[in-house]
Design a protein around this motif. Structure first.
Motif, PDB file in Angstrom:
ATOM      1  N   ILE A 147       0.836  -1.206   0.000  1.00 48.49           N
ATOM      2  CA  ILE A 147       0.000   0.000   0.000  1.00 48.49           C
ATOM      3  C   ILE A 147       0.866   1.249   0.000  1.00 48.49           C
ATOM      4  CG2 ILE A 147      -1.626   1.351   1.399  1.00 48.49           C
ATOM      5  CD1 ILE A 147      -2.868  -1.357   2.235  1.00 48.49           C
ATOM      6  N   GLU A 148       1.935   1.249   0.828  1.00 46.07           N
ATOM      7  CA  GLU A 148       2.830   2.402   0.871  1.00 46.07           C
ATOM      8  C   GLU A 148       3.465   2.658  -0.485  1.00 46.07           C
ATOM      9  OE1 GLU A 148       5.583   1.430   3.976  1.00 46.07           O
ATOM     10  OE2 GLU A 148       4.283   2.213   5.557  1.00 46.07           O
ATOM     11  N   ARG A 149       3.922   1.601  -1.134  1.00 45.47           N
ATOM     12  CA  ARG A 149       4.548   1.765  -2.446  1.00 45.47           C
ATOM     13  C   ARG A 149       3.542   2.227  -3.494  1.00 45.47           C
ATOM     14  NH1 ARG A 149       8.729  -3.260  -3.350  1.00 45.47           N
ATOM     15  NH2 ARG A 149      10.106  -2.771  -1.608  1.00 45.47           N
ATOM     16  N   LEU A 150       2.360   1.645  -3.469  1.00 44.48           N
ATOM     17  CA  LEU A 150       1.338   2.053  -4.433  1.00 44.48           C
ATOM     18  C   LEU A 150       0.912   3.500  -4.211  1.00 44.48           C
ATOM     19  CD1 LEU A 150      -0.915  -1.122  -4.639  1.00 44.48           C
ATOM     20  CD2 LEU A 150       0.592  -0.220  -6.407  1.00 44.48           C
ATOM     21  N   ALA A 151       0.780   3.881  -2.954  1.00 44.45           N
ATOM     22  CA  ALA A 151       0.382   5.264  -2.652  1.00 44.45           C
ATOM     23  C   ALA A 151       1.428   6.240  -3.165  1.00 44.45           C
ATOM     24  CB  ALA A 151       0.163   5.437  -1.158  1.00 44.45           C
ATOM     25  N   ALA A 152       2.700   5.912  -2.978  1.00 48.42           N
ATOM     26  CA  ALA A 152       3.769   6.788  -3.455  1.00 48.42           C
ATOM     27  C   ALA A 152       3.754   6.868  -4.982  1.00 48.42           C
ATOM     28  CB  ALA A 152       5.119   6.282  -2.960  1.00 48.42           C
ATOM     29  N   VAL A 171       1.155   6.345  -7.010  1.00 46.38           N
ATOM     30  CA  VAL A 171      -0.042   7.094  -7.432  1.00 46.38           C
ATOM     31  C   VAL A 171       0.165   8.588  -7.200  1.00 46.38           C
ATOM     32  CG1 VAL A 171      -2.478   7.496  -6.914  1.00 46.38           C
ATOM     33  CG2 VAL A 171      -1.621   5.166  -7.138  1.00 46.38           C
ATOM     34  N   GLN A 172       0.763   8.950  -6.072  1.00 46.18           N
ATOM     35  CA  GLN A 172       1.023  10.365  -5.778  1.00 46.18           C
ATOM     36  C   GLN A 172       1.942  10.976  -6.826  1.00 46.18           C
ATOM     37  OE1 GLN A 172      -0.406  12.195  -3.257  1.00 46.18           O
ATOM     38  NE2 GLN A 172       0.509  13.925  -4.308  1.00 46.18           N
ATOM     39  N   GLN A 173       2.990  10.239  -7.213  1.00 43.92           N
ATOM     40  CA  GLN A 173       3.900  10.744  -8.247  1.00 43.92           C
ATOM     41  C   GLN A 173       3.175  10.933  -9.572  1.00 43.92           C
ATOM     42  OE1 GLN A 173       7.073   7.898  -8.375  1.00 43.92           O
ATOM     43  NE2 GLN A 173       8.198   8.830  -6.680  1.00 43.92           N
ATOM     44  N   GLU A 174       2.340   9.982  -9.940  1.00 41.44           N
ATOM     45  CA  GLU A 174       1.596  10.091 -11.189  1.00 41.44           C
ATOM     46  C   GLU A 174       0.636  11.278 -11.162  1.00 41.44           C
ATOM     47  OE1 GLU A 174      -0.278   6.365 -12.080  1.00 41.44           O
ATOM     48  OE2 GLU A 174       1.637   5.305 -12.182  1.00 41.44           O
ATOM     49  N   LEU A 175      -0.021  11.484 -10.028  1.00 39.04           N
ATOM     50  CA  LEU A 175      -0.930  12.626  -9.912  1.00 39.04           C
ATOM     51  C   LEU A 175      -0.170  13.940  -9.987  1.00 39.04           C
ATOM     52  CD1 LEU A 175      -3.405  11.417  -7.148  1.00 39.04           C
ATOM     53  CD2 LEU A 175      -3.881  11.722  -9.573  1.00 39.04           C
ATOM     54  N   ASN A 176       0.994  13.998  -9.343  1.00 36.56           N
ATOM     55  CA  ASN A 176       1.798  15.214  -9.396  1.00 36.56           C
ATOM     56  C   ASN A 176       2.263  15.504 -10.813  1.00 36.56           C
ATOM     57  OD1 ASN A 176       1.533  15.670  -6.662  1.00 36.56           O
ATOM     58  ND2 ASN A 176       3.456  14.671  -6.134  1.00 36.56           N
ATOM     59  N   GLN A 177       2.607  14.462 -11.570  1.00 38.57           N
ATOM     60  CA  GLN A 177       3.024  14.659 -12.959  1.00 38.57           C
ATOM     61  C   GLN A 177       1.865  15.165 -13.799  1.00 38.57           C
ATOM     62  OE1 GLN A 177       4.612  10.883 -14.132  1.00 38.57           O
ATOM     63  NE2 GLN A 177       6.576  11.222 -13.109  1.00 38.57           N
TER      64      GLN A 177
END
Length: 98
Positions: free
Chosen positions: A43-48, A50-56
């Protein structure tokens, strides 16, 4: 050393899942069979990720369509046309039946 082996095993599992044509249900079944701590790490890895993709996505500007020439397919409008439209619009103002 055991952490390196665990990460290598996790990477191998992820590669195997991504190489196969797994459905969401297959992946969910694999995750449900994992220990709780491994699920939390996932979950931690997926959240990170997803956050990177959203920021991009947020940093990419949305192209705006130019309105230049939007009415070019219509004939030109003269001052007489505008005056006539105004007279028609205001002809019954104020109305007595209201």
């Amino acid at each position: 050393m055991s952490e390196t082996i665990t990460k290598t095993q996790e990477n191998t599992k992820v590669e195997n899942v991504s190489k196969s044509n797994s459905s969401f249900e297959d992946i969910l079944a694999i995750v449900q069979n994992m220990p709780v701590l491994d699920r939390l790490k996932l979950i931690e890895r997926l959240a990170a990720t997803v956050q990177q993709e959203l920021n991009q996505q947020e940093t990419k500007p949305i192209p705006k369509k130019s309105l230049l020439g939007i009415w070019s397919h219509l004939p030109p409008i003269s001052e007489e046309d505008i005056d006539e439209a105004r007279r028609e619009a205001w002809a019954n103002f104020p109305r007595d039946d209201i």
